[in-house]
Each structure stands twice: as structure tokens, then as C-alpha cells.
Write an enzyme that holds these catalytic residues in place. Structure first.
Site, PDB file in Angstrom:
ATOM      1  CB  CYS A  72      34.410 100.090  29.214  1.00 30.41           C
ATOM      2  SG  CYS A  72      33.045  98.956  29.582  1.00 30.41           S
ATOM      3  CG  HIS A  73      38.111 102.007  29.638  1.00 30.00           C
ATOM      4  ND1 HIS A  73      37.891 100.651  29.698  1.00 30.00           N
ATOM      5  CD2 HIS A  73      38.054 102.462  30.903  1.00 30.00           C
ATOM      6  CE1 HIS A  73      37.715 100.291  30.959  1.00 30.00           C
ATOM      7  NE2 HIS A  73      37.804 101.365  31.715  1.00 30.00           N
ATOM      8  CB  THR A  74      36.321 106.051  24.316  1.00 27.71           C
ATOM      9  OG1 THR A  74      37.640 106.394  24.751  1.00 27.71           O
ATOM     10  CG2 THR A  74      35.292 106.644  25.273  1.00 27.71           C
ATOM     11  CG  HIS A 124      41.141  98.164  27.901  1.00 26.75           C
ATOM     12  ND1 HIS A 124      40.390  99.096  28.562  1.00 26.75           N
ATOM     13  CD2 HIS A 124      42.348  98.129  28.532  1.00 26.75           C
ATOM     14  CE1 HIS A 124      41.108  99.620  29.541  1.00 26.75           C
ATOM     15  NE2 HIS A 124      42.302  99.058  29.540  1.00 26.75           N
TER      16      HIS A 124
END
Ligand code: FES
Length: 181
Positions: A142-144, A121
């Protein structure tokens, strides 16, 4: 679509598309994909895994990137077949790895997993979570986004592709050369 039905030019085009998608997701993750639309290679380094017990993860630095060597247990290798319906790219058709690692375990040896530890990502470093005997996976803080123990990305989360596998080869029973196939 099976792997055999994809021609090399088609495969190359898909890798470029994945690289361009990732470019929109973040410079860090895209760096190794845009430099070359193939698996990361170059600056070969040798490594050993004879002293790496089953279940252990070794974290190295390779060309400024986080490099993982994970020795999976036999149970963890078997379990890779259990959750493929929840993966974005279970057969690694749209992800970066050497051709000889395009298999369920995404490696030359089923127990030894080598990968770039950089989320597809925005380039954060996922963390291995889960303890001995429990289900384990890599979770990006950071964003799972989540990845299985072959670096294959689960559908929940923004990462669009599996973790990249660098070019590497085995040397003898317990050696690796990373950076060349
Ligand atoms: Fe966003 Fe990993 S960097 S999920």
C-alpha cells in the site's frame, strides 16, 4: 534503554500510546491494538509446523486476521542482527508482542516466527519478497513500508511500529497453540 529498566506500567503506557498513534494511521491496523493494549489473544487454535520446511511461510486466517507462521533458516535468524540501525524499534519496546517474545527474533523459537500479517500503518497485508538464498523481507504494497523477518519495521515508510505478535505457546516439538500464552 534496556528492557529490564522499563517497569510494567511504563510498558503498558507505551503500548497504549502506540495503539493511539496507529488509530490515527488507520482503523484496520488499530483494531487489534485498541481492543486491548496487549498482544492479540483469544479463540485459541492449534497448529503444526512439522511439515513446514525452512524458508517457507504459512498463511492462516485467525479471527478474521491474517496470521503468519514463517520458518526462518539459520542464516536468516543470524542476519537479524545486521540491520538494526535501520529499524524504528529494534528492541520492540514500542510494539505489541508477548513478553516472552521481546527478543531479537521476536519469537519463542528462533526459527519459528508467528505474527499478525497486518501492516501497522493502515492494515494492508505485507508480502514476503526475495528468493531462496537472497535477502528476504516483508513489503507492504500500500505505501511501501518494509519489515524484516522478525516483523520489525524499517525507518523508510509510514508504518510506525513492528508487526504485532499474538499470544501463543509451543506444544511439543512441532505444535503451536495460538491465542493463549
Ligand atoms: Fe500503508 Fe502498509 S498500509 S504502508
Amino acid at each position: 534503554m534496556s528492557d529490564d529498566s522499563i517497569s510494567d506500567p511504563d510498558r503498558r503506557r507505551r503500548q497504549v500510546v502506540v495503539g493511539l498513534c496507529l488509530l490515527g494511521g488507520g482503523v484496520g491496523a488499530a483494531r487489534y491494538l485498541t481492543e486491548s493494549p496487549g498482544p492479540p489473544a483469544g479463540n485459541p487454535v492449534s497448529g503444526e509446523f512439522s511439515d513446514l520446511p525452512p524458508g517457507e511461510l504459512r498463511v492462516l486466517d485467525w479471527q478474521g486476521r491474517t496470521l503468519w507462521i514463517l520458518r526462518r533458516t539459520a542464516e536468516e535468524v543470524m542476519a537479524l542482527a545486521d540491520h538494526e540501525s535501520g529499524l524504528i524499534d529494534p528492541h520492540s519496546e514500542h510494539s505489541l508482542q508477548p513478553e516472552n517474545c521481546r527478543n531479537r527474533h521476536r519469537s519463542l523459537r528462533p526459527d519459528i516466527f508467528v505474527a499478525i500479517g497486518q501492516c501497522t500503518h493502515q492494515g494492508c497485508t505485507p508480502q514476503l519478497r526475495g528468493g531462496a538464498g537472497a535477502h528476504r523481507e516483508f513489503l507492504c504494497p500500500c505505501h511501501t513500508s518494509k519489515f524484516d523477518l522478525a516483523g520489525r519495521v524499517f525507518r523508510a515508510g509510514p508504518a510506525p511500529a513492528n508487526l504485532a505478535i499474538p499470544a501463543y505457546r509451543l506444544e511439543g516439538d512441532s505444535g503451536l497453540v495460538i491465542g493463549e500464552g
